[in-house]
Design an enzyme around this catalytic site. Structure first.
Site, PDB file in Angstrom:
ATOM      1  N   LYS A  90      11.366  12.070 -19.447  1.00 41.96           N
ATOM      2  CA  LYS A  90       9.902  12.035 -19.385  1.00 41.96           C
ATOM      3  C   LYS A  90       9.486  12.320 -17.958  1.00 41.96           C
ATOM      4  O   LYS A  90      10.013  11.726 -17.020  1.00 41.96           O
ATOM      5  CB  LYS A  90       9.403  10.639 -19.805  1.00 41.96           C
ATOM      6  CG  LYS A  90       7.893  10.524 -19.837  1.00 41.96           C
ATOM      7  CD  LYS A  90       7.331  10.994 -21.155  1.00 41.96           C
ATOM      8  CE  LYS A  90       5.837  11.306 -21.108  1.00 41.96           C
ATOM      9  NZ  LYS A  90       5.533  12.664 -20.587  1.00 41.96           N
ATOM     10  N   GLN A 111      11.494   9.850 -10.737  1.00 38.76           N
ATOM     11  CA  GLN A 111      10.959   9.516 -12.052  1.00 38.76           C
ATOM     12  C   GLN A 111      11.869   8.548 -12.812  1.00 38.76           C
ATOM     13  O   GLN A 111      11.384   7.729 -13.597  1.00 38.76           O
ATOM     14  CB  GLN A 111      10.772  10.821 -12.850  1.00 38.76           C
ATOM     15  CG  GLN A 111       9.768  10.737 -13.982  1.00 38.76           C
ATOM     16  CD  GLN A 111       8.326  10.896 -13.531  1.00 38.76           C
ATOM     17  OE1 GLN A 111       8.010  11.761 -12.737  1.00 38.76           O
ATOM     18  NE2 GLN A 111       7.438  10.058 -14.038  1.00 38.76           N
ATOM     19  N   LYS A 114      10.864   5.075 -11.526  1.00 41.37           N
ATOM     20  CA  LYS A 114       9.466   4.812 -11.878  1.00 41.37           C
ATOM     21  C   LYS A 114       9.353   4.478 -13.362  1.00 41.37           C
ATOM     22  O   LYS A 114       8.734   3.494 -13.750  1.00 41.37           O
ATOM     23  CB  LYS A 114       8.629   6.055 -11.561  1.00 41.37           C
ATOM     24  CG  LYS A 114       7.152   5.895 -11.836  1.00 41.37           C
ATOM     25  CD  LYS A 114       6.418   7.229 -11.892  1.00 41.37           C
ATOM     26  CE  LYS A 114       6.594   8.050 -10.645  1.00 41.37           C
ATOM     27  NZ  LYS A 114       5.654   9.211 -10.607  1.00 41.37           N
ATOM     28  N   LYS A 126      11.777  16.161 -14.791  1.00 42.08           N
ATOM     29  CA  LYS A 126      10.636  16.832 -14.149  1.00 42.08           C
ATOM     30  C   LYS A 126      10.811  18.326 -14.313  1.00 42.08           C
ATOM     31  O   LYS A 126      11.940  18.815 -14.437  1.00 42.08           O
ATOM     32  CB  LYS A 126      10.593  16.493 -12.658  1.00 42.08           C
ATOM     33  CG  LYS A 126       9.256  16.750 -11.995  1.00 42.08           C
ATOM     34  CD  LYS A 126       8.301  15.586 -12.192  1.00 42.08           C
ATOM     35  CE  LYS A 126       6.918  15.852 -11.665  1.00 42.08           C
ATOM     36  NZ  LYS A 126       6.098  14.618 -11.693  1.00 42.08           N
ATOM     37  N   ASP A 166       1.161  17.437 -13.858  1.00 46.65           N
ATOM     38  CA  ASP A 166       1.427  17.077 -12.457  1.00 46.65           C
ATOM     39  C   ASP A 166       0.535  18.017 -11.635  1.00 46.65           C
ATOM     40  O   ASP A 166      -0.424  18.589 -12.189  1.00 46.65           O
ATOM     41  CB  ASP A 166       2.917  17.228 -12.107  1.00 46.65           C
ATOM     42  CG  ASP A 166       3.272  16.570 -10.770  1.00 46.65           C
ATOM     43  OD1 ASP A 166       3.391  15.341 -10.736  1.00 46.65           O
ATOM     44  OD2 ASP A 166       3.411  17.267  -9.742  1.00 46.65           O
ATOM     45  N   THR A 209      -3.400   7.327 -13.914  1.00 48.36           N
ATOM     46  CA  THR A 209      -2.639   7.238 -12.665  1.00 48.36           C
ATOM     47  C   THR A 209      -3.507   6.625 -11.567  1.00 48.36           C
ATOM     48  O   THR A 209      -3.103   5.664 -10.896  1.00 48.36           O
ATOM     49  CB  THR A 209      -2.117   8.619 -12.228  1.00 48.36           C
ATOM     50  OG1 THR A 209      -1.494   9.239 -13.343  1.00 48.36           O
ATOM     51  CG2 THR A 209      -1.124   8.490 -11.093  1.00 48.36           C
ATOM     52  N   ASN A 240      -6.477  15.105 -10.014  1.00 49.77           N
ATOM     53  CA  ASN A 240      -6.517  14.092 -11.065  1.00 49.77           C
ATOM     54  C   ASN A 240      -6.311  12.680 -10.522  1.00 49.77           C
ATOM     55  O   ASN A 240      -7.078  11.768 -10.834  1.00 49.77           O
ATOM     56  CB  ASN A 240      -5.454  14.424 -12.126  1.00 49.77           C
ATOM     57  CG  ASN A 240      -5.347  13.339 -13.171  1.00 49.77           C
ATOM     58  OD1 ASN A 240      -4.492  12.476 -13.108  1.00 49.77           O
ATOM     59  ND2 ASN A 240      -6.270  13.347 -14.124  1.00 49.77           N
ATOM     60  N   SER A 376       1.388   7.775 -20.545  1.00 52.43           N
ATOM     61  CA  SER A 376       2.014   8.839 -21.334  1.00 52.43           C
ATOM     62  C   SER A 376       2.921   8.234 -22.405  1.00 52.43           C
ATOM     63  O   SER A 376       2.959   8.708 -23.542  1.00 52.43           O
ATOM     64  CB  SER A 376       2.862   9.741 -20.435  1.00 52.43           C
ATOM     65  OG  SER A 376       2.060  10.701 -19.789  1.00 52.43           O
TER      66      SER A 376
HETATM   67  P1  NDP Z   1      -3.819  17.933  -8.903  1.00 48.92           P
HETATM   68  O1  NDP Z   1      -3.294  19.304  -8.970  1.00 48.92           O
HETATM   69  O2  NDP Z   1      -4.817  17.465  -9.882  1.00 48.92           O
HETATM   70  O3  NDP Z   1      -4.414  17.637  -7.454  1.00 48.92           O
HETATM   71  C1  NDP Z   1      -3.634  17.778  -6.313  1.00 48.92           C
HETATM   72  C2  NDP Z   1      -4.517  17.583  -5.100  1.00 48.92           C
HETATM   73  O4  NDP Z   1      -3.707  17.554  -3.934  1.00 48.92           O
HETATM   74  C3  NDP Z   1      -5.506  18.729  -4.901  1.00 48.92           C
HETATM   75  O5  NDP Z   1      -6.654  18.230  -4.275  1.00 48.92           O
HETATM   76  C4  NDP Z   1      -4.723  19.671  -3.984  1.00 48.92           C
HETATM   77  O6  NDP Z   1      -5.558  20.515  -3.219  1.00 48.92           O
HETATM   78  C5  NDP Z   1      -3.981  18.694  -3.110  1.00 48.92           C
HETATM   79  N1  NDP Z   1      -2.705  19.299  -2.704  1.00 48.92           N
HETATM   80  C6  NDP Z   1      -1.695  19.692  -3.509  1.00 48.92           C
HETATM   81  N2  NDP Z   1      -0.693  20.233  -2.808  1.00 48.92           N
HETATM   82  C7  NDP Z   1      -1.083  20.178  -1.541  1.00 48.92           C
HETATM   83  C8  NDP Z   1      -0.477  20.593  -0.337  1.00 48.92           C
HETATM   84  N3  NDP Z   1       0.740  21.162  -0.306  1.00 48.92           N
HETATM   85  N4  NDP Z   1      -1.164  20.365   0.809  1.00 48.92           N
HETATM   86  C9  NDP Z   1      -2.399  19.770   0.781  1.00 48.92           C
HETATM   87  N5  NDP Z   1      -3.021  19.381  -0.342  1.00 48.92           N
HETATM   88  C10 NDP Z   1      -2.368  19.579  -1.474  1.00 48.92           C
HETATM   89  O7  NDP Z   1      -2.517  16.992  -8.947  1.00 48.92           O
HETATM   90  P2  NDP Z   1      -2.422  15.433  -9.284  1.00 48.92           P
HETATM   91  O8  NDP Z   1      -3.620  14.709  -8.800  1.00 48.92           O
HETATM   92  O9  NDP Z   1      -2.022  15.303 -10.684  1.00 48.92           O
HETATM   93  O10 NDP Z   1      -1.148  15.015  -8.406  1.00 48.92           O
HETATM   94  C11 NDP Z   1      -1.261  14.528  -7.068  1.00 48.92           C
HETATM   95  C12 NDP Z   1       0.002  13.774  -6.698  1.00 48.92           C
HETATM   96  O11 NDP Z   1       0.174  12.670  -7.594  1.00 48.92           O
HETATM   97  C13 NDP Z   1       1.317  14.568  -6.789  1.00 48.92           C
HETATM   98  O12 NDP Z   1       2.207  14.075  -5.823  1.00 48.92           O
HETATM   99  C14 NDP Z   1       1.840  14.206  -8.176  1.00 48.92           C
HETATM  100  O13 NDP Z   1       3.235  14.383  -8.267  1.00 48.92           O
HETATM  101  C15 NDP Z   1       1.457  12.732  -8.222  1.00 48.92           C
HETATM  102  N6  NDP Z   1       1.366  12.113  -9.536  1.00 48.92           N
HETATM  103  C16 NDP Z   1       0.590  12.645 -10.526  1.00 48.92           C
HETATM  104  C17 NDP Z   1       0.488  12.005 -11.734  1.00 48.92           C
HETATM  105  C18 NDP Z   1      -0.398  12.494 -12.820  1.00 48.92           C
HETATM  106  O14 NDP Z   1      -0.482  11.814 -13.842  1.00 48.92           O
HETATM  107  N7  NDP Z   1      -1.086  13.607 -12.663  1.00 48.92           N
HETATM  108  C19 NDP Z   1       1.247  10.769 -12.012  1.00 48.92           C
HETATM  109  C20 NDP Z   1       1.963  10.253 -10.869  1.00 48.92           C
HETATM  110  C21 NDP Z   1       2.024  10.931  -9.701  1.00 48.92           C
HETATM  111  P3  NDP Z   1      -5.750  22.042  -3.696  1.00 48.92           P
HETATM  112  O15 NDP Z   1      -6.472  21.962  -4.993  1.00 48.92           O
HETATM  113  O16 NDP Z   1      -6.515  22.674  -2.606  1.00 48.92           O
HETATM  114  O17 NDP Z   1      -4.346  22.589  -3.832  1.00 48.92           O
HETATM  115  O1  2IT Z   2       4.780  11.938 -11.439  1.00 51.57           O
HETATM  116  C1  2IT Z   2       4.449  11.500 -12.557  1.00 51.57           C
HETATM  117  O2  2IT Z   2       4.736  10.352 -12.922  1.00 51.57           O
HETATM  118  C2  2IT Z   2       3.659  12.377 -13.441  1.00 51.57           C
HETATM  119  N1  2IT Z   2       3.330  13.485 -13.042  1.00 51.57           N
HETATM  120  C3  2IT Z   2       3.293  11.923 -14.821  1.00 51.57           C
HETATM  121  C4  2IT Z   2       4.445  12.131 -15.756  1.00 51.57           C
HETATM  122  C5  2IT Z   2       4.136  11.858 -17.214  1.00 51.57           C
HETATM  123  O3  2IT Z   2       5.060  12.093 -18.009  1.00 51.57           O
HETATM  124  O4  2IT Z   2       3.040  11.417 -17.557  1.00 51.57           O
END
Ligand code: NDP
Ligand code: 2IT
Length: 444
Positions: A90, A111, A114, A126, A166, A209, A240, A376
């Site tokens: 997952k 992961q 976690k 992943k 992600d 999240t 997100n 999830s």
């Molecule tokens: P999104 O794509 O929705 O948002 C990512 C955000 O981070 C955007 O604002 C983006 O800016 C910025 N960003 C991404 N890469 C970079 C970079 N290299 N340098 C600067 N800014 C950056 O992703 P999520 O919100 O889903 O994910 C954010 C983090 O949370 C990640 O580390 C992900 O692995 C982690 N995560 C996500 C989960 C989920 O359920 N979605 C669960 C647990 C962890 P821009 O749009 O300009 O690229």
């Molecule tokens: O980093 C993470 O935990 C996620 N991007 C969510 C993974 C999931 O299966 O919901």
């Protein structure tokens, strides 16, 4: 040489040019030293750490797609199925030009622990691609997602491997991928999570999240006799995780004054306007430069800078290694009391050490952002029983899970004489369940 050091050396030697993977493995194995030392003979005999640090399977594939001008492109797709000791693989799918095998392996490795911490039966995996969704039309996104799933669908399934979102993968991408999976495999099953509400998605998964980061932070503060009420918060990211972290922090009485994207950052002294942020990022898919048109009193700055603002709490919610030692120093000199990681591995090792030594409460991502994958898993449960729970039901389960994660990691840190070290607590507590399951299942 100790068993941990031997395995670390081997991981670095056998996985060259994968610095993020090395960083993730080093942090976990360093924390596990007391547990490994106490069981060294058995772990060595069973090659336990070698099995833990080698993915069960890694899949790499070509993803050809055609853009709106008729030009063909080729991206690389990945799925790393890291560990299935406690459940089906997952973990999310990252779509970002920086994606390579080492990044996917670091995320898949994190992961494992976690997912274990959630208390739910899910293994670690992943995937993703170096495809850049930015600036692409809907049709181009669909073309990529269909091509990606045409290959990925051979390796996943509701009881084997269940991907999700992600960075760069949200509801739109999950929808296109789900449609293609169903078309090829002929199965309407819970093979992806983060689905739309009309075809098997869970209420509160979108929020989970970010909300989870605040639930666990609140529980930690409560145990210190404090609360989020009246606190000033810096958030990085505007995706997100960031959006719903800002929303929940605001609901709980804090004021969030920053957010950022890859080009710049916003300071809003009156508190970030979540409705405006959603409109800009979720609906119009624009840059943060637009925020000022909604909130004339705010400031927009190019580049990095959210950690330079004076706040009580910092929530890095963008990407890996985005909070460095210099940032940690600025936060500490401005009186920060807590840092909770919404992103995966956003804080560099020297910054974590500095924060911990400075007495800042530090909650690592594998605990703090576990609410996304936990929800999830709740989506998987709903799909299995072909029911949909209410928002309140899912949200209250999420809250209970996050409170339990905090107490598990707090107890594990205390048990090993490292009270307050939640990095060690999370790694040890996550590892204990996985190692039990691996031991019970023999050398596989
Ligand atoms: P999104 O794509 O929705 O948002 C990512 C955000 O981070 C955007 O604002 C983006 O800016 C910025 N960003 C991404 N890469 C970079 C970079 N290299 N340098 C600067 N800014 C950056 O992703 P999520 O919100 O889903 O994910 C954010 C983090 O949370 C990640 O580390 C992900 O692995 C982690 N995560 C996500 C989960 C989920 O359920 N979605 C669960 C647990 C962890 P821009 O749009 O300009 O690229
Ligand atoms: O980093 C993470 O935990 C996620 N991007 C969510 C993974 C999931 O299966 O919901």
């Amino acid at each position: 040489m100790s068993y941990v050091d031997e395995v670390l050396e081997r991981v670095i030697r056998e996985n060259p040019n994968e610095p993020e993977f090395h960083q993730a493995v080093k942090e976990v194995l360093d924390s596990l030293r007391p547990v490994v030392d106490a069981n060294e003979e058995q772990f060595r005999r069973d090659a336990l750490l070698e099995r833990l640090t080698n993915p069960e399977r890694q899949i790499k594939f070509r993803v050809p797609w055609v853009d709106d001008k008729g030009q063909a492109h080729v991206n690389t797709g990945y799925r790393v199925q890291f560990n299935s000791a406690i459940g089906p693989y997952k973990g999310g799918l990252r779509l970002h030009p920086s994606v390579n095998l080492g990044i996917i392996k670091f995320l898949g490795f994190e992961q494992i622990f976690k997912n274990s911490l959630t208390g739910l039966p899910i293994g670690g995996g992943k995937g993703g691609s170096d495809f850049d969704p930015k600036g692409k039309s809907d049709r181009e996104i669909m073309a990529f997602c269909q091509s990606f799933m045409t290959e990925l669908c051979k390796y996943i399934g509701a009881d084997t491997d269940v991907p999700a979102g992600d960075i760069g993968t949200g509801a739109r991408e999950i929808g296109y991928m789900y449609g293609q999976y169903k078309r090829i495999r002929g199965l309407f099953e819970g093979v992806l999570t983060g689905k739309g509400l009309s075809y098997g998605g869970s209420l509160a998964r979108t929020e989970a999240t970010g909300y989870g980061v605040l639930y666990i932070t609140e529980e930690m503060l409560k145990c210190k006799g404090d609360t989020l009420e009246g606190k000033t918060v810096a958030v990085s990211g505007a995706g997100n995780v960031a959006i719903y972290a800002i929303q929940k922090a605001t609901q709980l009485g804090a004021k969030v004054v920053t957010c950022s994207d890859s080009t710049g950052w916003v300071y809003d002294p009156d508190g970030i306007d979540v409705a405006a942020l959603k409109e800009i990022k979720e609906v119009k898919r624009q840059r943060l430069t637009e925020y000022k048109t909604y909130r004339p009193n705010s400031e927009y700055h190019e580049g990095k800078g959210v950690w330079s603002v004076k706040v009580d709490i910092a929530l890095p919610c963008a990407t890996q290694n985005e909070l460095c030692l210099e940032d940690a120093k600025m936060l500490v000199s401005n009186g920060v009391i807590a840092v909770s990681e919404g992103a995966n591995m956003p804080t560099t090792p020297d910054a974590i050490e500095y924060l911990q030594k400075s007495g800042v409460y530090f909650l690592p991502g594998k605990a703090a952002n576990a609410g996304g994958v936990a929800t999830s898993a709740l989506e998987m449960s709903q799909n299995s029983e072909r029911l949909q729970w209410t928002f309140e039901e899912v949200d209250s389960k999420l809250k209970t899970i996050m409170v339990n994660v905090f107490h598990n990691i707090d107890d594990a840190a205390k048990k090993y004489g490292m009270e307050g070290n939640y990095v060690a607590g999370a790694n040890i507590a996550g590892f204990e369940k996985v190692v039990n399951a691996m031991n019970a299942q023999g050398i596989v």
